[in-house]
Scaffold this active site. Structure first.
Site, short mmCIF file in Angstrom:
data_model
loop_
_atom_site.label_atom_id
_atom_site.label_comp_id
_atom_site.label_asym_id
_atom_site.label_seq_id
_atom_site.Cartn_x
_atom_site.Cartn_y
_atom_site.Cartn_z
N PHE A 134 -98.87 -14.55 -37.39
CA PHE A 134 -98.18 -13.51 -36.62
C PHE A 134 -99.03 -12.24 -36.60
O PHE A 134 -99.54 -11.81 -37.64
CB PHE A 134 -96.81 -13.23 -37.23
CG PHE A 134 -95.95 -12.36 -36.36
CD1 PHE A 134 -95.47 -12.84 -35.16
CD2 PHE A 134 -95.65 -11.06 -36.72
CE1 PHE A 134 -94.68 -12.04 -34.33
CE2 PHE A 134 -94.86 -10.25 -35.91
CZ PHE A 134 -94.38 -10.75 -34.70
N ASP A 205 -95.17 -15.17 -45.72
CA ASP A 205 -94.26 -14.49 -44.79
C ASP A 205 -93.12 -15.45 -44.48
O ASP A 205 -93.34 -16.54 -43.93
CB ASP A 205 -95.02 -14.11 -43.52
CG ASP A 205 -94.18 -13.28 -42.56
OD1 ASP A 205 -92.95 -13.41 -42.56
OD2 ASP A 205 -94.77 -12.52 -41.76
N TYR A 230 -83.37 -9.24 -39.93
CA TYR A 230 -82.65 -9.24 -38.65
C TYR A 230 -82.72 -10.56 -37.90
O TYR A 230 -82.14 -10.68 -36.82
CB TYR A 230 -83.15 -8.11 -37.74
CG TYR A 230 -84.65 -8.07 -37.50
CD1 TYR A 230 -85.26 -8.89 -36.57
CD2 TYR A 230 -85.45 -7.19 -38.22
CE1 TYR A 230 -86.61 -8.85 -36.36
CE2 TYR A 230 -86.81 -7.14 -38.01
CZ TYR A 230 -87.40 -7.97 -37.08
OH TYR A 230 -88.77 -7.92 -36.89
N LYS A 231 -83.39 -11.55 -38.43
CA LYS A 231 -83.48 -12.84 -37.74
C LYS A 231 -82.37 -13.76 -38.27
O LYS A 231 -81.21 -13.58 -37.97
CB LYS A 231 -84.88 -13.42 -37.90
CG LYS A 231 -85.93 -12.53 -37.22
CD LYS A 231 -87.31 -13.09 -37.25
CE LYS A 231 -88.26 -12.12 -36.57
NZ LYS A 231 -89.62 -12.60 -36.44
N ARG A 379 -89.35 -21.00 -26.25
CA ARG A 379 -88.94 -21.09 -27.65
C ARG A 379 -87.42 -21.04 -27.77
O ARG A 379 -86.77 -20.16 -27.20
CB ARG A 379 -89.57 -19.94 -28.45
CG ARG A 379 -89.38 -20.07 -29.94
CD ARG A 379 -90.10 -18.96 -30.67
NE ARG A 379 -89.38 -17.68 -30.61
CZ ARG A 379 -89.59 -16.66 -31.43
NH1 ARG A 379 -90.52 -16.76 -32.36
NH2 ARG A 379 -88.90 -15.56 -31.31
#
Length: 407
Positions: A134, A205, A230-231, A379
């Site tokens: 990422f 991560d 927040y995911k 996705r």
């Protein structure tokens, strides 16, 4: 795929779903199948009330007294980061004192990367990472290297070649467990063991792992980790992130951002930094009370959740989606890039399509909300707490309709 009613076998799966009752704990807009919880989790229903209570009651009425008021009942603001850390620790296989909550994932990546370099073997100067990691993880590593005068090398290699490049000059291995584009899941325990056999410190991560399936950092022997709130943890946009530092590193790992809330006694106002016990030393600044309270409440959704049951449902949802879309891969330029192997799959399914951006825009307009990732990725994230197999079937029908319309 052309059937107008939900197939019997999918109805049966939903009928015996042990997590079906969790759906009612979320606010889900009507007419929408939300498959983007791996970017922003849905709103837990109890969060607005909690935030209002904190704003109106604790802030509005108690004012500054709320920093310490209610400490006996575990309601004071000062200890809020530690209470949230304990809830996250259960989900990632850590002890509560090994987790710190606050700041963003990027800031926490800086903290743990600096800490990892501080405990790495002397003379080693390479940070090894996945070439497609990422971007923020790469940017943080680049920025830290610049701050250190360019004395390090950020070596980017294909994920399949990590073991080959774990040489004796690698200081830190920086990896994301689940690839944000493809949903490919790396072997946390196996790769950690390979790295440590070479004397390399690991930084993981967990942005697409925590809350999506069971994670066992201590079982894997991991050194450091980061993740966002927040995911899959559903803490709301910009929710505080977390970091993990294995207990064995607490005494030696440097605290690169040594703020007053990480001091052993913040209100002593000492002029020299004395780190607090455990990972609390990495909590640099004043707790973000409103957003931390939202995350705190959101995490209570997991209180009665068997994480193995969560994983089983995740695999069932993603298997179903892949099976329903398989006929479409023969008719359209749609290519599955998510592994079929369960051990190598996160909680998302991704496809390549030459018009991925346009197809996703069509899907979102039709109420099927996934997302697009450059250059050509469709996705779809699956959150077992609030998704059903009926949602999967509806989403698959929506993909078919979008592809047929464009064809």
């Amino acid at each position: 795929m052309t059937t107008l009613t939900l197939p019997d076998h999918l109805m049966a799966l939903d009928a015996r779903d042990p997590l079906a009752h969790k759906r009612s704990e979320f606010h889900l807009p009507r007419g929408v199948v939300y498959l983007d919880g791996n970017s922003l989790g849905a709103l837990p229903r109890r969060v607005p009330e909690r935030v209002a209570q904190v704003a109106q009651g604790e802030w509005g009425e108690q004012l500054i007294r709320s920093w310490t008021a209610g400490a006996e009942e575990g309601r004071d603001w000062m200890a809020l980061p530690d209470r949230v850390a304990a809830k996250i620790a259960r989900l990632i296989g850590a002890a509560p004192h090994e987790v710190a909550v606050g700041d963003s994932t990027s800031v926490n990546t800086f903290k743990v990367l600096a800490a990892a370099l501080g405990v790495a073997q002397p003379g080693r100067r390479i940070i090894l990472t996945d070439a497609e990691n990422f971007p923020t993880d790469l940017y943080v590593a680049q920025g830290l290297n610049a701050l250190l005068g360019g004395t390090l090398e950020l070596r980017r290699v294909p994920a399949d070649d990590i073991e080959t490049h774990l040489t004796d000059d690698v200081a830190v291995l920086l990896l994301t467990q689940v690839d944000y584009r493809t949903g490919r899941r790396l072997d946390l325990k196996g790769i950690t063991a390979q790295a440590q056999a070479k004397g390399t410190v690991t930084v993981w991560d967990l942005a697409h792992s925590a809350g999506a399936f069971p994670v066992d950092l201590n079982g894997a022997g991991a050194d450091f980790a980061v993740g966002c709130g927040y995911k899959f943890l559903n803490g709301g946009p910009g929710a505080p992130a977390f970091l993990f530092a294995a207990e064995r590193h607490h005494a030696q790992a440097p605290v690169a951002i040594s703020g007053w809330m990480g001091h052993a006694d913040p209100f002593e106002m000492a002029r020299d930094f004395t780190p607090a016990p455990g990972a609390r030393r990495f909590v640099a600044g004043t707790p973000m009370v409103l957003s931390l309270s939202a995350l705190d409440e959101a995490l209570d959704v997991f209180a009665d959740v068997d994480m193995e049951a969560l994983r089983a449902k995740s695999l069932s949802l993603t298997d179903t989606f892949i099976e329903l879309l398989e006929p479409l891969t023969a008719r359209f330029p749609l290519t599955l890039v998510t592994p079929l192997d369960h051990a190598r799959r996160g909680s998302q399914v991704s496809y390549r399509h030459p018009q991925a951006r346009e197809v996703m825009a069509d899907l979102i307009a039709a109420g099927i909300i996934g997302d697009f990732r450059t250059p050509d990725i469709l996705r779809f994230g699956f959150t077992p707490l609030y998704h059903s197999h009926a949602d999967v079937w509806q989403a698959a029908r929506g993909v078919q309709a979008a592809l047929e319309a464009r064809a």
